[in-house]
Design a protein around this motif. Sequence first.
Motif, short mmCIF file in Angstrom:
data_model
loop_
_atom_site.label_atom_id
_atom_site.label_comp_id
_atom_site.label_asym_id
_atom_site.label_seq_id
_atom_site.Cartn_x
_atom_site.Cartn_y
_atom_site.Cartn_z
N VAL A 215 22.83 4.13 31.74
CA VAL A 215 23.90 4.80 32.50
C VAL A 215 25.27 4.23 32.12
O VAL A 215 25.54 3.04 32.34
CB VAL A 215 23.67 4.67 34.02
N PRO A 216 26.16 5.06 31.54
CA PRO A 216 27.45 4.55 31.08
C PRO A 216 28.50 4.44 32.19
O PRO A 216 29.40 3.63 32.12
CB PRO A 216 27.88 5.54 30.01
N SER A 217 28.40 5.30 33.22
CA SER A 217 29.32 5.22 34.36
C SER A 217 28.76 6.02 35.53
O SER A 217 27.82 6.79 35.36
CB SER A 217 30.72 5.73 33.96
N PRO A 218 29.34 5.84 36.74
CA PRO A 218 28.72 6.37 37.95
C PRO A 218 28.47 7.88 37.92
O PRO A 218 27.50 8.35 38.50
CB PRO A 218 29.71 6.03 39.07
N ASN A 219 29.34 8.63 37.23
CA ASN A 219 29.20 10.09 37.27
C ASN A 219 28.53 10.68 36.03
O ASN A 219 28.58 11.89 35.81
CB ASN A 219 30.55 10.74 37.55
N LEU A 220 27.90 9.81 35.22
CA LEU A 220 27.08 10.30 34.10
C LEU A 220 25.69 9.68 34.22
O LEU A 220 25.27 8.90 33.37
CB LEU A 220 27.74 9.96 32.76
N PRO A 221 24.95 10.04 35.29
CA PRO A 221 23.66 9.40 35.56
C PRO A 221 22.55 9.81 34.61
O PRO A 221 21.52 9.14 34.54
CB PRO A 221 23.34 9.82 36.99
N THR A 222 22.74 10.91 33.86
CA THR A 222 21.69 11.42 32.97
C THR A 222 22.33 11.95 31.69
O THR A 222 23.54 12.21 31.65
CB THR A 222 20.93 12.60 33.62
N PHE A 223 21.51 12.14 30.66
CA PHE A 223 22.01 12.76 29.43
C PHE A 223 22.49 14.19 29.71
O PHE A 223 23.48 14.64 29.14
CB PHE A 223 20.91 12.75 28.36
N SER A 224 21.79 14.90 30.60
CA SER A 224 22.21 16.26 30.97
C SER A 224 23.64 16.27 31.50
O SER A 224 24.44 17.16 31.16
CB SER A 224 21.29 16.86 32.03
N SER A 225 23.96 15.29 32.35
CA SER A 225 25.33 15.25 32.90
C SER A 225 26.35 15.05 31.78
O SER A 225 27.44 15.62 31.82
CB SER A 225 25.46 14.17 33.98
N ILE A 227 26.07 16.10 28.59
CA ILE A 227 26.22 17.35 27.83
C ILE A 227 27.21 18.28 28.53
O ILE A 227 28.07 18.89 27.90
CB ILE A 227 24.85 18.06 27.67
N CYS A 228 27.10 18.37 29.86
CA CYS A 228 28.01 19.23 30.63
C CYS A 228 29.42 18.65 30.68
O CYS A 228 30.41 19.38 30.56
CB CYS A 228 27.49 19.40 32.05
N PRO A 249 26.54 15.22 39.23
CA PRO A 249 27.91 15.38 38.75
C PRO A 249 27.94 16.08 37.40
O PRO A 249 27.10 15.82 36.54
CB PRO A 249 28.43 13.95 38.66
N PHE A 250 28.91 16.98 37.25
CA PHE A 250 29.16 17.76 36.03
C PHE A 250 28.10 18.82 35.73
O PHE A 250 28.29 19.64 34.85
CB PHE A 250 29.42 16.86 34.81
N GLU A 251 26.98 18.80 36.43
CA GLU A 251 26.00 19.88 36.27
C GLU A 251 26.25 20.98 37.30
O GLU A 251 25.70 22.07 37.19
CB GLU A 251 24.58 19.33 36.37
N PHE A 252 27.05 20.68 38.31
CA PHE A 252 27.49 21.68 39.29
C PHE A 252 28.96 21.96 39.06
O PHE A 252 29.73 21.07 38.71
CB PHE A 252 27.38 21.14 40.73
N PHE A 306 29.51 23.18 25.69
CA PHE A 306 30.21 23.29 26.97
C PHE A 306 31.72 23.40 26.82
O PHE A 306 32.41 23.69 27.80
CB PHE A 306 29.79 22.15 27.91
N PHE A 307 32.24 23.22 25.61
CA PHE A 307 33.66 23.52 25.39
C PHE A 307 33.85 25.04 25.50
O PHE A 307 34.78 25.51 26.14
CB PHE A 307 34.11 23.02 24.01
N GLU A 308 32.94 25.78 24.88
CA GLU A 308 33.00 27.25 24.97
C GLU A 308 32.81 27.72 26.42
O GLU A 308 33.48 28.63 26.89
CB GLU A 308 31.94 27.89 24.07
#
Length: 368
Positions: A215-225, A227-228, A249-252, A306-308
């Motif tokens: 986990v790199p930081s509190p709001n990137l708990p997964t690889f999926s987060s 990517i988003c 976070p970031f998936e919603f 996710f840029f697109e």
Amino acid sequence: MGDVMKKRVLNGIDVLDIEKLKASNIALVINYSSVNQKGEHLLDILMRSAIKVVRIFTPEHGLFLNADGQKIEDFIHPRYRIPVTSIYGSRFTLDCDLLHDVDVVIYDIQDVGLRYYTFIYALAEVVKECAKCRKKLVVLDRFNPLGRRFFGPRIPQTLNSIVGAYELPVRYGLSTGELALYYKKFFGLDVEIDIIKCVGWSGEDFSKIDTFWNVPSPNLPTFSSLICYAGLCLFEATNLSVGRGTTKPFEFIGAPWLDEDEMYTYLKGKFPNMLFRKRQFIPQFREYAYQVCNGLEFVPSPEDNFFEVAVAILEYLQGYEEFEVNNKRIDMLAGVENFMESKDQLLNFNLNDYFEFISDVLLYKNED
């Protein structure tokens, strides 16, 4: 894809020769992500081997994963009695006074391969200060979880900030060690940088590597987060919730005033093969805390762009009176002047000059 296909990769910490550090006074630039494949922390490994660690520096979120935006104070490490100094916020750098009794600075922090991530600017400061104070820098390299893939324009110097600087593209495709070499070259510095290279990495992203998500930081708990986050980070400059204060976070993404049916239909028309669903969610803190937000939940795959997606959602939102954008902030995140008037510049870019510049800092060959 089954785990059978996954590749074994070792980071710098996994191959570090500790014996070589025995005669030196060491300063560490580390945080909670400075662990090896067994989950052992670099500080514990070094102390166990009686290495002289004289000072610890930590970037945003501190040594123990502080919550978002929490002020990080300097303190003395509770077990090892070593001074721990924050290099985020008011003191955004090391200085030579703090390094006077140090022979070697070791940097070992997991970043995410995106230009908005503040840790990479801590690394830039470390490279600069080691040059200024004539200290040797050792970078324990870590593979880039987004792999050797590049996206987005290089940020112009006019937009330099802690969320984007030094002419990096949004997705810069370098390992931590390569990024240190990029900075050395970019700033034209005379500094000794020793990179303890990863073993077995040839540009793969996290999904293809046999390891745990560090986990790199509190709001990137997964690889999926992550990517988003690549694209949805832009909404930090708007009045939408990106799911901070939820378990995803970031998936919603959403807001109380959004029509999720209409938004879903609009986006499905543009990305028919992408997996997402209509979603109500209630953030527990940050934007719209304790309010029901209407929006979407994404179930991303590493191939999704996710840029697109972000640009499409921004186009859609311009139909809402309630929609607000901080133009200066979104320009700094996108790396595009007047971004809201020229959103396609994020998607249409030429990185030939960047590829030419990095050609002699790359340490790993791509397998494809």
